[in-house]
Enzyme design. Structure first.
Site, PDB file in Angstrom:
ATOM      1  N   LYS A 129      45.170  39.758  47.809  1.00  0.00           N
ATOM      2  CA  LYS A 129      45.830  38.445  47.908  1.00  0.00           C
ATOM      3  C   LYS A 129      47.192  38.583  48.595  1.00  0.00           C
ATOM      4  O   LYS A 129      47.569  37.744  49.419  1.00  0.00           O
ATOM      5  CB  LYS A 129      45.984  37.825  46.514  1.00  0.00           C
ATOM      6  N   GLN A 132      47.584  37.171  36.967  1.00  0.00           N
ATOM      7  CA  GLN A 132      46.253  37.765  37.130  1.00  0.00           C
ATOM      8  C   GLN A 132      45.624  38.093  35.772  1.00  0.00           C
ATOM      9  O   GLN A 132      46.263  38.718  34.918  1.00  0.00           O
ATOM     10  CB  GLN A 132      46.367  39.052  37.977  1.00  0.00           C
ATOM     11  N   ASP A 144      46.116  28.447  40.501  1.00  0.00           N
ATOM     12  CA  ASP A 144      44.854  28.925  39.926  1.00  0.00           C
ATOM     13  C   ASP A 144      44.009  27.769  39.394  1.00  0.00           C
ATOM     14  O   ASP A 144      42.808  27.931  39.176  1.00  0.00           O
ATOM     15  CB  ASP A 144      45.154  29.850  38.738  1.00  0.00           C
TER      16      ASP A 144
HETATM   17  N1  GUN Z   1      40.893  37.345  37.410  1.00  0.00           N
HETATM   18  C1  GUN Z   1      39.658  37.223  37.949  1.00  0.00           C
HETATM   19  N2  GUN Z   1      39.586  36.089  38.685  1.00  0.00           N
HETATM   20  C2  GUN Z   1      40.802  35.505  38.611  1.00  0.00           C
HETATM   21  C3  GUN Z   1      41.368  34.321  39.176  1.00  0.00           C
HETATM   22  O1  GUN Z   1      40.726  33.537  39.894  1.00  0.00           O
HETATM   23  N3  GUN Z   1      42.659  34.081  38.871  1.00  0.00           N
HETATM   24  C4  GUN Z   1      43.388  34.900  38.070  1.00  0.00           C
HETATM   25  N4  GUN Z   1      44.661  34.568  37.825  1.00  0.00           N
HETATM   26  N5  GUN Z   1      42.904  36.001  37.543  1.00  0.00           N
HETATM   27  C5  GUN Z   1      41.618  36.288  37.810  1.00  0.00           C
END
Ligand code: GUN
Length: 296
Positions: free
Chosen positions: A55, A99, A122
């Site tokens: 990311k 995350q 998110d």
């Molecule tokens: N962990 C796995 N997928 C995601 C996501 O889409 N967002 C976040 N913040 N953590 C994750």
């Protein structure tokens, strides 16, 4: 070997979306706004490190300024809340992503509820979850199911009136996926069935489906005898399984038995290279929209 004609190329579609976003990011810069996104990672979960790294790279390529806050495994809920509060108030940041998974002592629901809804790229804050249920487009939609909708739309798959089966009822994919596809509106209007661990006969539901979204986290669960020819299959799964032929002794597979289903599917996402790249593209899209909305 030639590429099968029925593959939905998530990398190409994500690249297309990112080039559309680049123009919006440049426009924001002209208006004095540099799009900013904060990542928060707690502990040393190896998969989370990889995901956040990808990311960060995507942000850098597009001109979104990102900053990553890494907290140690023993961080308390209050310490993490204090950081989120600080990031909520930081004017240079338009998005915040904490995350998952978080260490056991921290409740994810408490943390997700603490992120300002206006910076919740998110789409996990209850306000944004509520807006999704209400069909209110001013909210942020969770990135993975939003990416699946975008893939369907850009691949010319008709969702209007389609029978959709969503395998899995998680808060990150299954439930929001169903909410998006059953809405009245464009790239939606489907008849949606959610199947889960207590569903009596999953196969009978799948055999009725025009579109199957597999997001239950069971390696290669969906087999050829569970689908009808021409079905559209979207594979959200990321499962690590033993593989004696690989150096690490493991490999990643989806929730779909690709070898079996690709030859009979109308369209299918490869895995990797299908839904995964779209999750990142949708995160970038949410961040750009958050930046645009910050100046009204
Ligand atoms: N962990 C796995 N997928 C995601 C996501 O889409 N967002 C976040 N913040 N953590 C994750």
């Amino acid at each position: 070997m030639s590429v099968p004609a029925n593959l939905i190329d998530g990398r190409a579609i994500a690249a297309q979306i990112q080039s559309e976003l680049a123009a919006r990011i440049a426009d924001l810069r002209k208006r004095g706004v540099v799009s900013g996104l904060a990542f928060v990672r707690v502990g040393e979960d190896p998969a989370s490190k990889v995901y956040v790294g990808r990311k960060e790279k995507a942000c850098a390529e597009l001109g979104i300024v990102s900053e990553t806050h890494v907290l140690h495994e023993q961080t308390t809920e209050n310490e993490l809340l204090a950081l989120v509060t600080r990031l909520n108030g930081a004017g240079h940041l338009h998005g915040i992503l904490v995350q998952a998974p978080l260490p056991r002592q921290i409740r994810e629901s408490v943390i997700y509820s603490s992120v300002s809804p206006a910076k919740d790229v998110d789409g996990f804050h209850p306000v944004n979850v509520g807006k999704l249920m209400l069909g209110d487009a001013t909210g942020f939609r969770p990135c993975t199911p939003a990416g699946v909708v975008e893939l369907l739309q850009r691949s010319g798959v008709k969702t209007e009136g389609a029978e959709v089966v969503v395998l899995g009822r998680g808060n990150i994919v299954g439930k929001p996926m169903a909410a998006m596809l059953c809405q009245k509106g464009r790239a939606a209007n489907s008849t949606v069935t959610i199947c889960h661990s207590a569903t009596r006969d999953i196969k009978s539901h799948c055999l009725r489906a025009d579109i199957i979204v597999a997001a239950m986290g069971v390696a290669e669960f969906l087999k050829a005898d569970m689908v009808r020819p021409g079905v559209v299959v979207m594979d959200v799964g990321v499962n690590r399984v033993p593989d004696l032929t690989s150096k690490t002794g493991t490999k990643l597979v989806g929730d779909v038995d690709f070898q079996q289903i690709q030859p009979i599917a109308g369209k299918i996402t490869p895995n990797p290279g299908g839904v995964g790249p779209m999750t990142i593209a949708m995160l970038l899209q949410n961040t750009v929209r958050a930046a645009e909305q910050s100046i009204g």
